[in-house]
Enzyme design. Structure first.
Site, PDB file in Angstrom:
ATOM      1  N   ASP A 343       0.845  -1.197   0.000  1.00 33.68           N
ATOM      2  CA  ASP A 343       0.000   0.000   0.000  1.00 33.68           C
ATOM      3  C   ASP A 343       0.881   1.248   0.000  1.00 33.68           C
ATOM      4  O   ASP A 343       1.610   1.492   0.963  1.00 33.68           O
ATOM      5  CB  ASP A 343      -0.916   0.022   1.223  1.00 33.68           C
ATOM      6  CG  ASP A 343      -1.981  -1.054   1.169  1.00 33.68           C
ATOM      7  OD1 ASP A 343      -2.106  -1.683   0.104  1.00 33.68           O
ATOM      8  OD2 ASP A 343      -2.676  -1.260   2.176  1.00 33.68           O
ATOM      9  N   GLU A 428     -10.010  -9.516   0.519  1.00 32.87           N
ATOM     10  CA  GLU A 428      -9.967 -10.974   0.603  1.00 32.87           C
ATOM     11  C   GLU A 428     -11.040 -11.511   1.536  1.00 32.87           C
ATOM     12  O   GLU A 428     -11.415 -10.875   2.521  1.00 32.87           O
ATOM     13  CB  GLU A 428      -8.582 -11.422   1.083  1.00 32.87           C
ATOM     14  CG  GLU A 428      -7.467 -11.009   0.148  1.00 32.87           C
ATOM     15  CD  GLU A 428      -6.087 -11.156   0.732  1.00 32.87           C
ATOM     16  OE1 GLU A 428      -5.107 -11.174  -0.030  1.00 32.87           O
ATOM     17  OE2 GLU A 428      -5.977 -11.241   1.979  1.00 32.87           O
ATOM     18  N   GLU A 624      -3.230 -13.874  -9.029  1.00 34.60           N
ATOM     19  CA  GLU A 624      -2.340 -12.725  -9.128  1.00 34.60           C
ATOM     20  C   GLU A 624      -1.149 -12.990  -8.229  1.00 34.60           C
ATOM     21  O   GLU A 624      -1.251 -13.739  -7.251  1.00 34.60           O
ATOM     22  CB  GLU A 624      -3.041 -11.428  -8.729  1.00 34.60           C
ATOM     23  CG  GLU A 624      -3.534 -11.412  -7.294  1.00 34.60           C
ATOM     24  CD  GLU A 624      -4.421 -10.219  -6.980  1.00 34.60           C
ATOM     25  OE1 GLU A 624      -4.145  -9.524  -5.986  1.00 34.60           O
ATOM     26  OE2 GLU A 624      -5.395  -9.993  -7.728  1.00 34.60           O
ATOM     27  N   LEU A 627       3.935 -11.186  -4.481  1.00 31.56           N
ATOM     28  CA  LEU A 627       5.159 -10.388  -4.426  1.00 31.56           C
ATOM     29  C   LEU A 627       5.462  -9.838  -5.803  1.00 31.56           C
ATOM     30  O   LEU A 627       5.162 -10.469  -6.811  1.00 31.56           O
ATOM     31  CB  LEU A 627       6.332 -11.241  -3.944  1.00 31.56           C
ATOM     32  CG  LEU A 627       6.107 -12.050  -2.670  1.00 31.56           C
ATOM     33  CD1 LEU A 627       7.322 -12.906  -2.380  1.00 31.56           C
ATOM     34  CD2 LEU A 627       5.798 -11.141  -1.508  1.00 31.56           C
TER      35      LEU A 627
END
Length: 691
Positions: A343, A428, A624, A627
């Site tokens: 973020d 999530e 996706e 890292l």
């Protein structure tokens, strides 16, 4: 510079290890003599008066030193060990600061030599593996983020040294569990053949770490350890001949999307840099990506008042994407952005929701100490009208309907290919069980998040229905955020998690997760009829080799060693025709890394358990990367997971989203690797130039 660093750090780690080893050798001398081992003193070359001499004097000095060491009192030995431990701790703090604040690419057990090498590379010098250092005649621009790079004449091969991200790193004391685990055989997980991209321990110890999104530090990650040669005064990194690679030509076509930066739309719902973004999208289009993914933030669109929506910036963005003939994956994000891994912007929940939370903090998830987490709304208010006359589910439904109406033309012409519905923290489907803001650090087990009045009321009803009203409570022996499983009475081997109360509580706690997903996705299916919807599931891979799977339990996945915690979620997704977005595609590599051994990680087992649960339920799987990835080894690992080798059913990902668009990705050497990855995902033939 080197002298200053030596003063700060003290002696090198190699010197420390030599001293420590000397103590160990003294204690083991008796054993060595009993086994017939002989310790031979090696002659030492010394320089006296400008001449190099060697002889018996040096040997006598050596034996005198050994004798004096053997005669040292035990107290002095203990003081020496304590000094060494203290010096190691100081060194570790200094190196951690260099990694975090200086963006230096240092291995976990770095010493002063590694620091000097990093400084030399930053200054544009070439540092060979044997320590040879010389100035480069062809210094290119220094990569962003403080990373150094090795440039080849044709830019066809490249290793980028990147910065590690501390959000997943935990400092532990080598904790080991006595519990034995055999997940694959117990859960019947399909495991593909071993990949040629799995690195040996010797290779991993020499490989650089990964970069976190937005420059954040992320756990060190095994990449590529290529050999270096010098050709025409330029460095060549020999990657192609290092490892055999699968040929993906002719395999299934897997669409590739690129996630846009978090701050592409500001808090006023305006595009931040439309011209710059357009240039980047054109470059991405040139390598035939299929589309982009973008978050539509609840805290931006409905920021100031209930049911007052502002979609202006997103409309301009979507029009730009359509003009480039790209597709869109849209994430309806009902959570706060900021404070999590990757973020780099802060987008809170809507202001009017925060106002309600100040007078009624129970609308947020709460831990046993009463700490509130305003990252997202508690699932306890899904059916309670506490949001100015609306339930949480009604708020989500109204937001989804507004989006569907506003962008109807993009649905009609197929530009929007998928809608991912945010279902919890980070979007999530899980509890916020490991918040960094509350002190959690990897690999802590986390804490249960069911102590707001609404979830406690649900627990009380469930306990009364079961006939045990005393069970209307959370576990009182489940440790804290940074506990290890064996340190708790609830999660230890044979602990309360597998008792009558423990099974009741975990069944209730995990069913709340499934019920929340069921309610929200049922309305999403109604709203976006004809368009694929998806839900994101995280990879909670630490403590997977223990019997309790403590980190998964606190996150809401009842996946202990004798129970499949993902089958119920897969069945719920199947009910609504939703796809599963699993965010652990490339993280299998972490299970092999020495820093993850202490957390009893089995990323391979977790990945294939979740994928098999989804494929057995016949639901599409998208993914996706967790890292940031710019290297061939990481890309090849993603490919192996996306298109499993020798799968008898020919299963594969329905799409893959790359995290995320950044200046680092757009650098020439990184972008060439990405282009190669896209071609393999599309099943095209890839021809490499051999140096």
């Amino acid at each position: 510079m080197a002298t200053d660093m030596q003063k700060l750090i003290g002696t090198s780690e190699e010197d420390e290890e030599e001293d420590m080893d000397m103590d160990v050798k003294e204690e083991d001398d008796g054993d060595g003599e009993e086994n017939g081992e002989k310790h031979v003193a090696t002659p030492v070359m010394v320089e006296v008066g400008g001449m190099a001499t060697s002889g018996s004097n040096n040997q006598f000095q050596y034996h005198d030193q050994q004798a004096s060491r053997r005669c040292r009192p035990l107290e002095e030995k203990e003081r020496t060990k304590l000094r060494e431990r203290h010096r190691r701790a100081i060194t570790a703090r200094i190196l951690a600061g260099l990694r975090r604040h200086g963006n230096y690419n240092l291995r976990v057990r770095a010493d002063i030599n590694d620091v000097i090498a990093a400084l030399a590379r930053e200054a544009g010098w070439v540092v060979l593996p044997d320590g040879t250092t010389f100035p480069s005649r062809s210094q290119g621009p220094r990569p962003m983020g403080g990373a150094s790079a090795v440039v080849t004449p044709s830019s066809s091969h490249m290793v980028s040294q990147q910065t590690p991200a501390a959000s997943l790193r935990g400092v532990t004391s080598g904790y080991q569990s006595s519990g034995e685990y055999n997940a694959s055989s117990m859960k019947g997980v399909y495991m593909p053949n071993s990949s040629p991209y799995d690195l040996s321990s010797s290779t991993r110890s020499q490989t650089p770490p990964m970069v976190g999104d937005g420059g954040e530090q992320i756990e060190s990650h095994p990449l590529i350890g290529g050999s270096m040669n010098t050709v025409d005064d330029k460095q060549i990194v020999d990657l192609a001949r290092k490892l055999p690679e699968r040929d993906f030509s002719g395999t299934s076509y897997v669409p590739v999307y690129v996630m846009l930066p978090l701050g592409v739309i500001n808090m006023k719902c305006e595009m931040v840099d439309p011209d710059g973004l357009l240039k980047q999208l054109r470059v991405l289009k040139s390598v035939n990506i299929d589309g982009v993914m973008v978050d539509c933030w609840w805290g931006i669109v409905e920021a100031h008042a209930p049911q007052e929506y502002n979609w202006s910036g997103y409309k301009k963005l979507f029009q730009m994407v359509r003009e480039l003939k790209l597709k869109l994956q849209v994430v309806l994000s009902f959570h706060e952005c900021g404070g999590n891994v990757g973020d780099d912007v802060c987008i809170p929940l809507p202001h009017w929701v925060a106002e309600i939370g100040r007078s009624n903090p129970d609308i947020f998830f709460t831990d046993k100490e009463g700490r509130r987490n305003p990252e997202c709304l508690s699932w306890g208010i899904d059916k309670d009208r506490v949001l100015r006359g609306r339930t949480a589910v009604e708020v989500y439904f109204d937001y989804m309907r507004s989006f569907r109406t506003e962008f109807d033309e993009f649905f009609e012409n197929g530009i929007i290919s998928m809608i991912e519905v945010g279902l919890g923290p980070c979007g999530e489907l899980r509890y916020p069980s490991f918040p960094v803001k509350h002190g959690w650090r990897y690999p802590g087990i986390g804490e249960f998040q069911c102590y707001d009045q609404y979830l406690l009321r649900s627990l009380r009803k469930a306990a009364e229905h079961r006939g045990h009203s005393s069970w209307a409570r959370g576990p009182d022996n489940a440790g804290s955020y940074n506990s290890r499983p064996l340190e708790t009475g609830f999660f230890c081997d044979g602990g309360d998690y597998d008792g009558y109360y423990g099974r009741f509580f975990l069944n209730w706690y995990s069913q709340i997760v499934v019920d929340h997903g069921d309610r929200v996705l049922s309305l999403a299916k109604l709203t976006f009829d004809g368009t694929r919807i998806a839900a994101k599931l995280p990879g909670i891979y630490w403590w997977y080799k223990t019997a309790s799977h403590a980190a998964e339990l606190t996150a809401g996945f009842y996946n202990s060693c004798n129970r499949d915690g993902y089958a119920a979620i897969a069945a719920m997704l199947k009910k609504h025709g939703a796809a599963l977005n699993f965010t652990c595609a490339e993280i299998q590599m972490l299970g092999q890394h020495e820093d993850f051994v202490e957390a009893l990680v089995d990323t391979e087992g977790l990945v294939w358990q979740v994928l098999n649960a989804a494929w057995d339920a016949c639901i599409p799987v998208t993914s996706e990367n967790t890292l940031s990835c710019h290297d061939r080894i990481g890309y090849n690992k993603i490919l192996d997971t996306a298109k499993p080798m020798n799968d008898p059913d020919g299963r594969h990902f329905s799409s893959f989203t790359y995290l995320r668009l950044s200046p680092l990705l757009m650098e020439r050497h990184n972008f060439m690797e990405f282009e190669r990855f896209v071609k393999k995902m599309h099943g095209e033939e890839v021809l490499d130039l051999q140096v």
